[in-house]
Design an enzyme around this catalytic site. Structure first.
Site, PDB file in Angstrom:
ATOM      1  N   GLU A  47      10.385   0.847  10.115  1.00 59.70           N
ATOM      2  CA  GLU A  47      11.366   1.923   9.873  1.00 59.70           C
ATOM      3  C   GLU A  47      10.656   3.236  10.166  1.00 59.70           C
ATOM      4  O   GLU A  47       9.757   3.636   9.422  1.00 59.70           O
ATOM      5  CB  GLU A  47      11.839   1.902   8.417  1.00 59.70           C
TER       6      GLU A  47
ATOM      7  N   LYS B  44       0.848  -1.206   0.000  1.00 56.47           N
ATOM      8  CA  LYS B  44       0.000   0.000   0.000  1.00 56.47           C
ATOM      9  C   LYS B  44       0.877   1.247   0.000  1.00 56.47           C
ATOM     10  O   LYS B  44       1.531   1.565   0.991  1.00 56.47           O
ATOM     11  CB  LYS B  44      -0.870   0.025   1.257  1.00 56.47           C
TER      12      LYS B  44
ATOM     13  N   CYS C 120      13.938  10.661   6.460  1.00 51.77           N
ATOM     14  CA  CYS C 120      14.026  10.183   7.841  1.00 51.77           C
ATOM     15  C   CYS C 120      15.437  10.363   8.376  1.00 51.77           C
ATOM     16  O   CYS C 120      15.615  10.634   9.554  1.00 51.77           O
ATOM     17  CB  CYS C 120      13.584   8.733   7.922  1.00 51.77           C
TER      18      CYS C 120
ATOM     19  N   GLU D 253      10.854  16.100  15.353  1.00 54.34           N
ATOM     20  CA  GLU D 253      11.263  15.806  13.976  1.00 54.34           C
ATOM     21  C   GLU D 253      10.574  16.819  13.063  1.00 54.34           C
ATOM     22  O   GLU D 253       9.358  16.807  12.925  1.00 54.34           O
ATOM     23  CB  GLU D 253      10.811  14.379  13.606  1.00 54.34           C
TER      24      GLU D 253
HETATM   25  P1  NAD Z   1       2.613   7.980   8.268  1.00 52.25           P
HETATM   26  O1  NAD Z   1       2.975   7.117   9.424  1.00 52.25           O
HETATM   27  O2  NAD Z   1       1.580   9.008   8.445  1.00 52.25           O
HETATM   28  O3  NAD Z   1       2.119   7.096   7.033  1.00 52.25           O
HETATM   29  C1  NAD Z   1       2.906   6.069   6.487  1.00 52.25           C
HETATM   30  C2  NAD Z   1       1.993   5.051   5.830  1.00 52.25           C
HETATM   31  O4  NAD Z   1       1.178   4.438   6.833  1.00 52.25           O
HETATM   32  C3  NAD Z   1       1.042   5.614   4.790  1.00 52.25           C
HETATM   33  O5  NAD Z   1       0.955   4.681   3.725  1.00 52.25           O
HETATM   34  C4  NAD Z   1      -0.277   5.712   5.552  1.00 52.25           C
HETATM   35  O6  NAD Z   1      -1.400   5.644   4.709  1.00 52.25           O
HETATM   36  C5  NAD Z   1      -0.207   4.492   6.446  1.00 52.25           C
HETATM   37  N1  NAD Z   1      -0.998   4.558   7.675  1.00 52.25           N
HETATM   38  C6  NAD Z   1      -1.512   5.651   8.292  1.00 52.25           C
HETATM   39  N2  NAD Z   1      -2.167   5.295   9.417  1.00 52.25           N
HETATM   40  C7  NAD Z   1      -2.051   3.957   9.523  1.00 52.25           C
HETATM   41  C8  NAD Z   1      -2.473   2.994  10.495  1.00 52.25           C
HETATM   42  N3  NAD Z   1      -3.148   3.355  11.581  1.00 52.25           N
HETATM   43  N4  NAD Z   1      -2.151   1.703  10.293  1.00 52.25           N
HETATM   44  C9  NAD Z   1      -1.430   1.325   9.225  1.00 52.25           C
HETATM   45  N5  NAD Z   1      -1.002   2.178   8.269  1.00 52.25           N
HETATM   46  C10 NAD Z   1      -1.299   3.481   8.419  1.00 52.25           C
HETATM   47  O7  NAD Z   1       4.006   8.596   7.773  1.00 52.25           O
HETATM   48  P2  NAD Z   1       4.220   9.646   6.604  1.00 52.25           P
HETATM   49  O8  NAD Z   1       3.752  10.971   7.105  1.00 52.25           O
HETATM   50  O9  NAD Z   1       3.688   9.087   5.336  1.00 52.25           O
HETATM   51  O10 NAD Z   1       5.819   9.643   6.483  1.00 52.25           O
HETATM   52  C11 NAD Z   1       6.650  10.484   7.226  1.00 52.25           C
HETATM   53  C12 NAD Z   1       7.257   9.711   8.376  1.00 52.25           C
HETATM   54  O11 NAD Z   1       7.924   8.560   7.902  1.00 52.25           O
HETATM   55  C13 NAD Z   1       8.305  10.502   9.118  1.00 52.25           C
HETATM   56  O12 NAD Z   1       8.152  10.336  10.504  1.00 52.25           O
HETATM   57  C14 NAD Z   1       9.617   9.874   8.673  1.00 52.25           C
HETATM   58  O13 NAD Z   1      10.688  10.018   9.554  1.00 52.25           O
HETATM   59  C15 NAD Z   1       9.211   8.452   8.487  1.00 52.25           C
HETATM   60  N6  NAD Z   1      10.124   7.757   7.584  1.00 52.25           N
HETATM   61  C16 NAD Z   1      10.973   6.815   8.097  1.00 52.25           C
HETATM   62  C17 NAD Z   1      11.886   6.163   7.278  1.00 52.25           C
HETATM   63  C18 NAD Z   1      12.833   5.110   7.801  1.00 52.25           C
HETATM   64  O14 NAD Z   1      13.379   4.371   7.003  1.00 52.25           O
HETATM   65  N7  NAD Z   1      13.043   4.997   9.100  1.00 52.25           N
HETATM   66  C19 NAD Z   1      11.908   6.469   5.928  1.00 52.25           C
HETATM   67  C20 NAD Z   1      11.033   7.420   5.433  1.00 52.25           C
HETATM   68  C21 NAD Z   1      10.135   8.050   6.280  1.00 52.25           C
END
Ligand code: NAD
Length: 476
Positions: free
Chosen positions: A242, A169, A276, A375
């Site tokens: 991650e 997804k 990230c 962050e």
């Molecule tokens: P997010 O957690 O809002 O969403 C990530 C994904 O999870 C999306 O596909 C979203 O639709 C889905 N999602 C949302 N709620 C959910 C739930 N309750 N259950 C399951 N899935 C759900 O994150 P974002 O805003 O898309 O991304 C930014 C964040 O991602 C930042 O905190 C960043 O640091 C982190 N990030 C981490 C890494 C890493 O490798 N550690 C890499 C990239 C981004």
């Protein structure tokens, strides 16, 4: 007419009557519509993945390797089309979008070379014991919006190589390039092995809670990661998380100011800071603080913020409205508290569409400033002064996160000594943002659970199975 994109389920591109709009963050125009899947579509994708698992898990690894390599090849061959679409939905400048697509192909192709050999535990006159690796089953992959293609591919490649099948997804903010990629790989992987479905955030918990999904591999925020861990606990799904970070860079007094200024800038501002592992807190020794902060500010003033599709743009918009408002809120908080800005701090002209945040660099804000402690995930860089290395290390480590960090110094040995004291999964000495397909990438503390990449990342898609044969006890 807005382009309609379809999902990949069981080797077919399929649509739904309900759709979601996808917006270009550079101008806020709708550039595509994607299926808004719910339980019914998820069930179809999971059934397809479950059926395909029967044969895919028994397919020799050499065949699976070829499929992963073919996916890497298709991504590379179509870079020109894919990177333009990626800029349009994600916002990053063309050169960085090209880099993401090429990087995704490179990472997949490289991971395809990893081995899953059996290991001998004991080979004596009495007993032969070996550990083999068996695929976990159907994987649910959930991906964020900052590196949508890279993150999708870094889940698909190891899943397939290990013998798992996957239902992936993308983020509802950035699903287009991944769905175009789905079309391109439709005939490369057997039907049902890779399924890509789109939907709102509410599709995420349905994936986490699905009884026929065996493992979740997730990249996203720490807050969502915690919900996933909770959801996955009901049937003890395997999980790889991650998550977020608040990465610190420590610049020691012997660092070459001229050389590091530009690199430090890009360690924070690549992809408009939405990485990230971007440097989100920069600690500079007091001996070089004034000179280095002035050099970074001078460099920043010549960097163009704008539409990533326009020539000369080096920093694009923030990817979505919610994140844009969050970054503006952190800047406002810094202003309200009277912190000093070296660059930026002014709001953009509201009559211009697009989620643009001017490059913002803060001059020595306190450790408890929101813009330091949280962050930011935007084009914001707080520079802070320190006196002793031990003080810098302890300030860097004073975080619930532990994703990555960097040390900048003329003395590599001292850099390693400092690196070894940082409480993060990755530490760079005199570089930034480099990830290897052969090294485990994962966060300490609340930045993650498990790892991606490298042998360690691949093993997360497998169970160990130990088979022991008692040699001297053959029944008559
Ligand atoms: P997010 O957690 O809002 O969403 C990530 C994904 O999870 C999306 O596909 C979203 O639709 C889905 N999602 C949302 N709620 C959910 C739930 N309750 N259950 C399951 N899935 C759900 O994150 P974002 O805003 O898309 O991304 C930014 C964040 O991602 C930042 O905190 C960043 O640091 C982190 N990030 C981490 C890494 C890493 O490798 N550690 C890499 C990239 C981004």
């Amino acid at each position: 007419m807005v382009t309609q994109y379809k999902n990949l389920i069981n080797g077919e591109m399929v649509g739904t009557s309900k759709v979601l709009d996808v917006v270009n963050p550079a101008n806020e125009e709708v550039i595509g519509q994607v299926p808004a899947c719910g339980e019914a579509e998820l069930n179809s994708a999971v059934s397809a993945a479950r059926a395909a698992f029967k044969t895919w898990s028994k397919t020799p690894i050499e065949e699976r390797r070829k499929v992963v390599q073919a996916i890497a090849g298709v991504i590379n061959e179509n870079n020109d089309e894919l990177f333009r679409l990626l800029t349009a939905e994600q916002g990053k400048p063309h050169a960085q979008a090209q880099g993401e697509i090429a990087g995704a192909a490179y990472m997949a192709g490289s991971q395809a070379t990893l081995e899953l050999d059996d290991e001998i535990n004991e080979d004596t006159e009495q007993r032969l014991s070996r550990t083999r690796r068996v695929p976990v089953g159907v994987v649910g992959g959930i991906v964020p919006w900052n590196f949508p293609v890279m993150m999708a591919v870094q889940k698909i490649a190891p899943a397939l190589l290990s013998g798992c099948t996957i239902v992936l997804k993308p983020s509802p903010f950035t699903p287009l390039t991944t769905l175009r990629l789905a079309e391109l790989i439709k005939d490369v992987a057997p039907a049902g092995v890779v399924n890509i479905i789109t939907g709102e955030d509410s599709l995420g918990p349905l994936i986490t809670g699905h009884p026929d999904i065996d493992k979740i591999t997730f990249t996203g925020s720490t807050a969502t990661g915690k919900k996933i861990m909770e959801g996955a606990s009901k049937d003890l799904k395997r999980i790889t998380l991650e998550l977020g970070g608040n990465d610190a860079s420590i610049v020691l007094p012997d660092a070459n100011v001229e050389k590091v200024a530009e690199q430090l800038f890009w360690s924070s501002f690549t992809n408009a800071g939405q990485i990230c592992v971007a440097a989100k807190r920069i600690y500079i020794h007091e001996d070089i603080y004034d000179e280095l902060s002035a050099a970074i500010a001078a460099f920043a003033k010549n960097v163009k913020v704008g539409d990533g599709a326009h020539q000369g743009t080096a920093v694009g918009p923030v990817q979505n409205k919610k994140q844009y408002e969050r970054v503006l809120e952190l800047i406002k908080d810094a202003k309200d508290n009277g912190y000093k800005f070296l660059v930026g701090g002014e709001a953009k002209d509201d009559s211009i569409p697009g989620y643009y945040v001017p490059i913002t660099i803060l001059d020595n804000p306190p450790e408890n400033a929101r813009i330091v402690a949280e962050e930011q995930f935007g084009p914001v860089m707080p520079l802070m002064k320190f006196s002793t290395t031990d003080e810098a290390i302890s300030r860097a480590n004073a975080s619930e996160y532990g994703l990555a960090g960097a040390v900048w110094t003329a003395d590599a040995d001292e850099g390693v000594r400092v690196a070894e004291q940082m409480e993060t999964g990755t530490v760079w000495v005199n570089e930034f943002l480099h990830l290897s397909p052969f090294a485990p990438f994962g966060g300490h503390k609340q930045s993650g659970f498990g790892a991606e990449y490298g042998k360690e990342g691949l093993l997360e898609f497998t169970y160990p199975q130990v088979i022991t044969v008692k040699k001297d006890n053959v029944p008559a």
